[in-house]
Motif scaffolding. Structure first.
Motif, PDB file in Angstrom:
ATOM      1  N   ALA A 292       0.872  -1.164  -0.354  1.00  0.00           N
ATOM      2  CA  ALA A 292       0.233  -0.020  -0.082  1.00  0.00           C
ATOM      3  C   ALA A 292       0.961   1.089   0.035  1.00  0.00           C
ATOM      4  CB  ALA A 292      -0.596   0.392   1.247  1.00  0.00           C
ATOM      5  N   LEU A 293       2.416   1.462   0.749  1.00  0.00           N
ATOM      6  CA  LEU A 293       2.773   2.313   1.120  1.00  0.00           C
ATOM      7  C   LEU A 293       3.330   2.897  -0.401  1.00  0.00           C
ATOM      8  CD1 LEU A 293       3.921   1.980   4.456  1.00  0.00           C
ATOM      9  CD2 LEU A 293       2.441   3.795   4.130  1.00  0.00           C
ATOM     10  N   ASN A 294       3.908   2.003  -0.843  1.00  0.00           N
ATOM     11  CA  ASN A 294       4.381   1.822  -2.256  1.00  0.00           C
ATOM     12  C   ASN A 294       3.429   2.851  -3.099  1.00  0.00           C
ATOM     13  OD1 ASN A 294       6.694   0.946  -1.077  1.00  0.00           O
ATOM     14  ND2 ASN A 294       6.293  -1.050  -1.887  1.00  0.00           N
ATOM     15  N   THR A 295       2.515   2.557  -3.321  1.00  0.00           N
ATOM     16  CA  THR A 295       1.845   3.829  -4.113  1.00  0.00           C
ATOM     17  C   THR A 295       1.319   4.691  -3.950  1.00  0.00           C
ATOM     18  OG1 THR A 295      -0.405   3.049  -3.009  1.00  0.00           O
ATOM     19  CG2 THR A 295      -0.005   1.520  -4.710  1.00  0.00           C
ATOM     20  N   ILE A 296       1.920   5.488  -2.631  1.00  0.00           N
ATOM     21  CA  ILE A 296       1.494   6.412  -1.703  1.00  0.00           C
ATOM     22  C   ILE A 296       2.767   7.531  -2.720  1.00  0.00           C
ATOM     23  CG2 ILE A 296       1.338   8.425   0.206  1.00  0.00           C
ATOM     24  CD1 ILE A 296       0.046   6.644   0.670  1.00  0.00           C
ATOM     25  N   ASN A 297       3.321   8.555  -3.322  1.00  0.00           N
ATOM     26  CA  ASN A 297       4.365   9.133  -3.743  1.00  0.00           C
ATOM     27  C   ASN A 297       4.187   9.885  -4.912  1.00  0.00           C
ATOM     28  OD1 ASN A 297       3.664   8.297  -6.753  1.00  0.00           O
ATOM     29  ND2 ASN A 297       4.030   5.820  -5.946  1.00  0.00           N
ATOM     30  N   ARG A 298       5.165  10.632  -5.060  1.00  0.00           N
ATOM     31  CA  ARG A 298       4.987  12.387  -6.321  1.00  0.00           C
ATOM     32  C   ARG A 298       4.744  12.223  -7.188  1.00  0.00           C
ATOM     33  NH1 ARG A 298      10.096  16.721  -5.757  1.00  0.00           N
ATOM     34  NH2 ARG A 298       8.539  18.914  -7.769  1.00  0.00           N
ATOM     35  N   SER A 299       4.636  11.243  -7.598  1.00  0.00           N
ATOM     36  CA  SER A 299       4.590  11.922  -9.218  1.00  0.00           C
ATOM     37  C   SER A 299       2.847  12.106  -9.312  1.00  0.00           C
ATOM     38  CB  SER A 299       4.948  10.351 -10.117  1.00  0.00           C
ATOM     39  OG  SER A 299       4.865   9.367  -9.293  1.00  0.00           O
ATOM     40  N   SER A 300       2.355  10.496  -8.260  1.00  0.00           N
ATOM     41  CA  SER A 300       0.316  10.606  -8.454  1.00  0.00           C
ATOM     42  C   SER A 300      -0.062  11.020  -7.320  1.00  0.00           C
ATOM     43  CB  SER A 300       0.368   8.846  -7.518  1.00  0.00           C
ATOM     44  OG  SER A 300       0.962   8.790  -6.430  1.00  0.00           O
ATOM     45  N   ALA A 301       0.348  12.285  -6.825  1.00  0.00           N
ATOM     46  CA  ALA A 301       0.134  13.103  -6.104  1.00  0.00           C
ATOM     47  C   ALA A 301       0.337  14.369  -6.633  1.00  0.00           C
ATOM     48  CB  ALA A 301       1.591  13.879  -4.973  1.00  0.00           C
ATOM     49  N   GLU A 302       1.225  14.954  -7.471  1.00  0.00           N
ATOM     50  CA  GLU A 302       1.689  15.788  -8.769  1.00  0.00           C
ATOM     51  C   GLU A 302       0.814  15.640  -9.818  1.00  0.00           C
ATOM     52  OE1 GLU A 302       5.447  15.579  -9.916  1.00  0.00           O
ATOM     53  OE2 GLU A 302       6.190  17.298  -8.672  1.00  0.00           O
ATOM     54  N   ALA A 303       0.087  14.495  -9.849  1.00  0.00           N
ATOM     55  CA  ALA A 303      -0.459  13.742 -11.705  1.00  0.00           C
ATOM     56  C   ALA A 303      -2.015  14.902 -10.648  1.00  0.00           C
ATOM     57  CB  ALA A 303      -0.836  13.229 -11.697  1.00  0.00           C
ATOM     58  N   THR A 304      -2.450  14.530  -9.383  1.00  0.00           N
ATOM     59  CA  THR A 304      -3.510  14.697  -9.000  1.00  0.00           C
ATOM     60  C   THR A 304      -3.649  16.361  -8.621  1.00  0.00           C
ATOM     61  OG1 THR A 304      -3.961  12.538  -7.855  1.00  0.00           O
ATOM     62  CG2 THR A 304      -5.302  14.285  -7.493  1.00  0.00           C
ATOM     63  N   ILE A 305      -3.478  16.676  -7.528  1.00  0.00           N
ATOM     64  CA  ILE A 305      -3.053  18.283  -7.407  1.00  0.00           C
ATOM     65  C   ILE A 305      -2.818  18.795  -8.539  1.00  0.00           C
ATOM     66  CG2 ILE A 305      -2.140  19.449  -5.991  1.00  0.00           C
ATOM     67  CD1 ILE A 305      -1.620  17.640  -3.855  1.00  0.00           C
ATOM     68  N   ASN A 306      -1.911  18.820  -8.946  1.00  0.00           N
ATOM     69  CA  ASN A 306      -1.908  20.364 -11.040  1.00  0.00           C
ATOM     70  C   ASN A 306      -3.206  19.949 -11.689  1.00  0.00           C
ATOM     71  OD1 ASN A 306       0.450  20.981 -10.243  1.00  0.00           O
ATOM     72  ND2 ASN A 306       1.207  18.827 -11.306  1.00  0.00           N
ATOM     73  N   PHE A 307      -4.031  19.032 -11.789  1.00  0.00           N
ATOM     74  CA  PHE A 307      -5.188  18.998 -11.930  1.00  0.00           C
ATOM     75  C   PHE A 307      -6.146  20.048 -11.469  1.00  0.00           C
ATOM     76  CE2 PHE A 307      -9.697  17.650 -13.075  1.00  0.00           C
ATOM     77  CZ  PHE A 307     -10.192  18.099 -14.170  1.00  0.00           C
ATOM     78  N   LEU A 308      -6.679  19.656  -9.990  1.00  0.00           N
ATOM     79  CA  LEU A 308      -7.058  19.754  -8.977  1.00  0.00           C
ATOM     80  C   LEU A 308      -7.099  21.515  -9.132  1.00  0.00           C
ATOM     81  CD1 LEU A 308      -7.719  17.303  -6.276  1.00  0.00           C
ATOM     82  CD2 LEU A 308      -9.218  18.041  -8.174  1.00  0.00           C
ATOM     83  N   ALA A 309      -5.460  21.776  -9.310  1.00  0.00           N
ATOM     84  CA  ALA A 309      -5.368  23.344  -8.537  1.00  0.00           C
ATOM     85  C   ALA A 309      -4.809  23.597 -10.442  1.00  0.00           C
ATOM     86  CB  ALA A 309      -3.963  23.366  -8.076  1.00  0.00           C
TER      87      ALA A 309
END
Length: 329
Positions: A26-43
């Motif tokens: 589970a922890l391996n799926t939480i990373n910067r690339s996925s955070a950036e992809a989501t936040i860059n769209f939302l913002a």
């Protein structure tokens, strides 16, 4: 012989993968690339500041649902959407938006405003179908001010529900069914008075079965530049084990966080945690304090501390894992 070596190689790869514990997967799926992809769209400017009741917010809710569907998270009810209306007095008379039926009945007796919003609610069913835990955050923000000179969009890069999506994906990646039902809640109307979470709490038929609630709100900035690992960890004082959980996980998983632990008798301030605390539900709330770009058009994604976002999201997942699986807390 070549075929045998290939089979051995496949078995070795499989053993490496399956040797990981559910939590490690589970922890391996939480990373910067996925955070950036989501936040860059939302913002992004295209979402027009995600103001509740307006076009940008509705597009945001559709985006969240599309990701939940793609991941395989089921809706809480027949639909992922929980629509609701908020009412207030005609604008010359001023007043706050209300979602309580008694307040709405009074407002309907005179000229009034009505704003239509919708929460997004997904769930991973637990083995014990009679108990629930919830992780939530709001996805709405402040929209646009067309009379501002310059940047007119309140993007809210540090003020969105991206972490909840990462935790949902992590639960699925674990490959293990949780003991309790886990609800992933994306609240609308927080910026207008915690409206989405208030509506959920006042209409929830299983409120007494909710064992705990974890809240995100602003986890990506450095209030103290000299302390980039700083985060405030609010939790219900009657559950000191919540503080123990974080201390243990920081040590066990090497999380780069320096929390300010703040036990609170009744954590009713700040954000959507308030709606649950008022109902007597134990809460955990991550927050990294205010900053100069808070509720300003300058709150852009290029100012975020991505490492901090990842570490807090991992810590939050570990909190939720325990909420969902530990028999007593």
């Amino acid at each position: 012989m070549k075929r045998d070596y290939l089979l051995l190689a496949l078995l070795l790869v499989g053993n490496i993968t399956f040797a990981q514990s559910p939590i490690e997967r589970a922890l391996n799926t939480i990373n910067r690339s996925s955070a950036e992809a989501t936040i860059n769209f939302l913002a992004s400017d295209e979402l027009q500041g995600r103001e509740a009741g307006f076009h940008g917010s509705r597009v945001t809710s559709e985006y969240i649902v599309s990701l939940l569907q793609w991941m395989g998270v089921s809706p809480l009810a027949d639909s992922y959407f929980q629509p609701f209306d908020a009412y207030r007095k005609e604008r010359q008379k001023k007043g706050r938006l209300e979602v309580h039926p008694d307040s709405i009945a009074k407002l309907k007796q005179e000229v009034h405003q009505k704003l239509t919003m919708r929460n997004v609610l997904g769930m991973i069913p637990g083995k014990n179908t009679k108990e629930y835990v919830i992780v939530g955050a709001h996805f709405d923000h402040l929209g646009i001010d067309p009379v501002l000179d310059g940047d007119q969009i309140y993007n809210g890069a540090d003020d969105n529900a991206s972490g909840v999506l990462q935790i949902a994906r992590a639960f699925l990646a674990s490959g293990q069914q949780p003991e309790r039902n886990v609800i992933f809640a994306f609240w609308d109307g927080e910026e207008k008075g915690l409206l989405g979470s208030k509506y959920f709490v006042q209409t929830c038929p299983f409120l007494s079965q909710i064992k705990g609630y974890l809240n995100f709100d602003m986890i990506g900035r450095n209030n103290k530049p000299q302390q980039p690992e700083h985060v405030v960890y609010f939790y219900t004082a009657a559950h000191p084990v919540f503080g123990d959980w974080l201390k243990e996980d920081i040590k066990k998983y090497g999380l780069r966080l320096s929390p300010d632990y703040r036990a609170w008798d009744n954590p009713v301030g700040g954000s959507d945690n308030s709606s649950f605390a008022k109902a007597g539900i134990p809460i955990i709330w991550y927050h990294t304090d205010g900053h100069p770009d808070y509720h300003q058009p300058s709150d852009h994604a290029d100012r975020l501390n991505w490492d901090k976002i990842v570490e807090i999201t991992k810590a939050s997942f570990l909190n939720m894992w325990k909420m969902a699986n530990e028999r007593e807390f």
